[in-house]
Design an enzyme around this catalytic site. Structure first.
Site, PDB file in Angstrom:
ATOM      1  N   GLN A  94       4.500  -1.886  -3.654  1.00  0.00           N
ATOM      2  CA  GLN A  94       5.719  -2.039  -4.469  1.00  0.00           C
ATOM      3  C   GLN A  94       6.876  -1.162  -4.001  1.00  0.00           C
ATOM      4  O   GLN A  94       8.032  -1.587  -4.052  1.00  0.00           O
ATOM      5  CB  GLN A  94       5.438  -1.864  -5.964  1.00  0.00           C
ATOM      6  CG  GLN A  94       4.947  -0.528  -6.433  1.00  0.00           C
ATOM      7  CD  GLN A  94       4.927  -0.451  -7.973  1.00  0.00           C
ATOM      8  OE1 GLN A  94       5.709  -1.119  -8.650  1.00  0.00           O
ATOM      9  NE2 GLN A  94       4.043   0.353  -8.512  1.00  0.00           N
ATOM     10  N   LEU A  95       6.597   0.026  -3.481  1.00  0.00           N
ATOM     11  CA  LEU A  95       7.690   0.856  -2.976  1.00  0.00           C
ATOM     12  C   LEU A  95       8.221   0.298  -1.653  1.00  0.00           C
ATOM     13  O   LEU A  95       9.433   0.250  -1.432  1.00  0.00           O
ATOM     14  CB  LEU A  95       7.253   2.317  -2.823  1.00  0.00           C
ATOM     15  CG  LEU A  95       8.328   3.281  -2.336  1.00  0.00           C
ATOM     16  CD1 LEU A  95       9.589   3.235  -3.194  1.00  0.00           C
ATOM     17  CD2 LEU A  95       7.778   4.717  -2.274  1.00  0.00           C
ATOM     18  N   ASP A 111      -2.080   0.894  11.335  1.00  0.00           N
ATOM     19  CA  ASP A 111      -3.109   1.494  10.478  1.00  0.00           C
ATOM     20  C   ASP A 111      -2.960   3.014  10.561  1.00  0.00           C
ATOM     21  O   ASP A 111      -3.264   3.609  11.592  1.00  0.00           O
ATOM     22  CB  ASP A 111      -4.489   1.038  10.959  1.00  0.00           C
ATOM     23  CG  ASP A 111      -5.631   1.670  10.181  1.00  0.00           C
ATOM     24  OD1 ASP A 111      -5.361   2.449   9.236  1.00  0.00           O
ATOM     25  OD2 ASP A 111      -6.800   1.398  10.528  1.00  0.00           O
ATOM     26  N   TYR A 153      -3.767   4.958  -0.973  1.00  0.00           N
ATOM     27  CA  TYR A 153      -4.849   4.418  -1.795  1.00  0.00           C
ATOM     28  C   TYR A 153      -4.514   4.827  -3.223  1.00  0.00           C
ATOM     29  O   TYR A 153      -4.526   6.015  -3.553  1.00  0.00           O
ATOM     30  CB  TYR A 153      -6.181   5.028  -1.355  1.00  0.00           C
ATOM     31  CG  TYR A 153      -7.383   4.509  -2.122  1.00  0.00           C
ATOM     32  CD1 TYR A 153      -8.271   3.606  -1.538  1.00  0.00           C
ATOM     33  CD2 TYR A 153      -7.637   4.922  -3.433  1.00  0.00           C
ATOM     34  CE1 TYR A 153      -9.367   3.127  -2.243  1.00  0.00           C
ATOM     35  CE2 TYR A 153      -8.723   4.441  -4.139  1.00  0.00           C
ATOM     36  CZ  TYR A 153      -9.582   3.548  -3.539  1.00  0.00           C
ATOM     37  OH  TYR A 153     -10.668   3.076  -4.241  1.00  0.00           O
ATOM     38  N   THR A 154      -4.159   3.853  -4.075  1.00  0.00           N
ATOM     39  CA  THR A 154      -3.645   4.180  -5.414  1.00  0.00           C
ATOM     40  C   THR A 154      -4.548   3.704  -6.563  1.00  0.00           C
ATOM     41  O   THR A 154      -4.156   3.809  -7.721  1.00  0.00           O
ATOM     42  CB  THR A 154      -2.239   3.586  -5.618  1.00  0.00           C
ATOM     43  OG1 THR A 154      -2.302   2.170  -5.388  1.00  0.00           O
ATOM     44  CG2 THR A 154      -1.223   4.210  -4.665  1.00  0.00           C
ATOM     45  N   THR A 165       2.421  12.560  -5.723  1.00  0.00           N
ATOM     46  CA  THR A 165       2.180  12.134  -7.099  1.00  0.00           C
ATOM     47  C   THR A 165       2.057  13.285  -8.091  1.00  0.00           C
ATOM     48  O   THR A 165       1.696  14.407  -7.716  1.00  0.00           O
ATOM     49  CB  THR A 165       0.881  11.296  -7.143  1.00  0.00           C
ATOM     50  OG1 THR A 165       0.530  10.990  -8.496  1.00  0.00           O
ATOM     51  CG2 THR A 165      -0.290  12.060  -6.539  1.00  0.00           C
ATOM     52  N   TYR A 203      -8.426  10.962  -6.655  1.00  0.00           N
ATOM     53  CA  TYR A 203      -7.118  10.475  -6.209  1.00  0.00           C
ATOM     54  C   TYR A 203      -6.140  11.641  -6.071  1.00  0.00           C
ATOM     55  O   TYR A 203      -5.489  11.807  -5.030  1.00  0.00           O
ATOM     56  CB  TYR A 203      -6.576   9.433  -7.203  1.00  0.00           C
ATOM     57  CG  TYR A 203      -5.123   9.103  -6.990  1.00  0.00           C
ATOM     58  CD1 TYR A 203      -4.698   8.371  -5.886  1.00  0.00           C
ATOM     59  CD2 TYR A 203      -4.147   9.531  -7.906  1.00  0.00           C
ATOM     60  CE1 TYR A 203      -3.354   8.078  -5.693  1.00  0.00           C
ATOM     61  CE2 TYR A 203      -2.802   9.234  -7.715  1.00  0.00           C
ATOM     62  CZ  TYR A 203      -2.406   8.513  -6.609  1.00  0.00           C
ATOM     63  OH  TYR A 203      -1.081   8.235  -6.408  1.00  0.00           O
ATOM     64  N   TRP A 258       4.170   7.486 -12.429  1.00  0.00           N
ATOM     65  CA  TRP A 258       4.180   6.247 -13.226  1.00  0.00           C
ATOM     66  C   TRP A 258       5.071   5.159 -12.616  1.00  0.00           C
ATOM     67  O   TRP A 258       5.953   4.604 -13.275  1.00  0.00           O
ATOM     68  CB  TRP A 258       4.636   6.549 -14.653  1.00  0.00           C
ATOM     69  CG  TRP A 258       3.775   7.497 -15.446  1.00  0.00           C
ATOM     70  CD1 TRP A 258       2.917   8.442 -14.970  1.00  0.00           C
ATOM     71  CD2 TRP A 258       3.712   7.596 -16.879  1.00  0.00           C
ATOM     72  NE1 TRP A 258       2.328   9.132 -16.008  1.00  0.00           N
ATOM     73  CE2 TRP A 258       2.799   8.633 -17.194  1.00  0.00           C
ATOM     74  CE3 TRP A 258       4.350   6.931 -17.920  1.00  0.00           C
ATOM     75  CZ2 TRP A 258       2.499   9.007 -18.508  1.00  0.00           C
ATOM     76  CZ3 TRP A 258       4.060   7.304 -19.227  1.00  0.00           C
ATOM     77  CH2 TRP A 258       3.133   8.327 -19.508  1.00  0.00           C
TER      78      TRP A 258
END
Length: 291
Positions: A11-12, A37, A62-63, A102, A126, A151
């Site tokens: 999405q970013l 990769d 990896y979210t 994050t 995470y 978020w």
């Protein structure tokens, strides 16, 4: 100016593509793991050799927060080894690295917004892998911007906003936790800030001015619970649904979430002159684009 974007289908990455035409002086190179990769350093070197980027924005991550608890090796590979590889390759090609981190690197026990200088204490796999990625970058290359956010949602890919709208179309009632406090961040606003940092940095390079590399916080303004966020989505979309607030312990998840993860944005505002929208205003914009 060549800007290479990793994780371009997330999405970013898509949000950067969405506003790219506003930056005619930038040649964007979009890569996803098929083209580059980040867990394979030779692959990264080959792409950098071909494209010669001045900047690299690493949006690849990896979210899957809960899944990471059972896929720790995979999360570590993408969130820690990947950024380490990028830092090493950026150093080799003298490319400035812009990396996304994050609020999950914090334990959520604070009562005031987190500063960039606060001591991280992740409570999930995470969060730990994202912190390991930050540390690997700092160890390997000094020309970096690490931007911590929270978020993240948008009209692109999978996120909380789109999940709530989907569930509302399938159910009459929903329960959402109301004791985790943070700030929703519109991915397009985050993309704009990343490009503002790059433009500013480029101007400083041209004028040989000192550059403020380092760690920065960015989210939208304001704060809310996940319940408040869901309520705002339904209110703005005129969706009638029985929305119930519940405590975190009524909705157990494999990964522990920070109870409080508001980020202090004083530094990014001061250094880059960033003006930040309130999360409700940005939510309206995102919902309009979704239509």
């Amino acid at each position: 100016m060549v800007v290479l974007v990793t994780g371009a289908k997330g999405q970013l990455g898509q949000s950067i593509g969405f506003i790219a035409n506003k930056y005619p002086n930038i040649q964007f190179v979009y890569t996803d793991f098929q083209e580059m990769d980040i867990t394979n350093i030779e692959n990264c070197q080959a792409v950098f050799a071909k494209r010669q980027p001045h900047f690299c924005i690493n949006t690849a991550a990896y979210t899957a927060v809960d899944k990471a608890e059972s896929e720790s090796d995979k999360a570590h590979l993408i969130n820690a080894v990947g950024p380490e590889n990028l830092a090493k390759v950026c150093k080799e090609f003298d490319t400035i690295l812009v990396h996304i981190s994050t609020d999950f690197i914090f334990d959520g026990t604070s009562k005031v917004p987190y500063l960039e200088t606060d001591i991280p204490n992740p409570k999930s796999i995470y969060g730990q892998t994202k912190l390991d990625g930050e540390l690997a970058i700092q160890k390997n290359w000094e020309k970096y911007f690490i931007v911590r956010t929270s978020w993240v949602y948008s009209q692109f890919a999978n996120n909380f906003m789109k999940t709530m709208l989907r569930l509302a179309s399938e159910r009459d009632s929903l329960s959402v936790v109301n004791d985790q406090i943070g700030t929703p961040t519109y991915a397009v606003d985050l993309a704009e800030v990343l490009l503002k940092i790059i433009q500013s940095c480029h101007a400083q390079l041209v004028s040989a001015s000192p550059i403020n590399f380092g760690v920065y916080n960015f989210s939208n303004e304001g704060d809310c619970s996940w319940y408040d966020f869901a309520a705002a989505i339904f209110y703005q979309k005129n969706i009638e649904i029985d929305l119930k607030p519940i405590p975190t312990d009524s909705y157990p998840t494999p990964a522990k979430r920070p109870a409080y993860s508001i980020l202090d944005k004083t530094k990014i505002k001061k250094v880059f002159g960033v003006q930040i929208k309130n999360w409700k205003e940005s939510l309206t914009i995102s919902l309009n684009h979704l239509n």
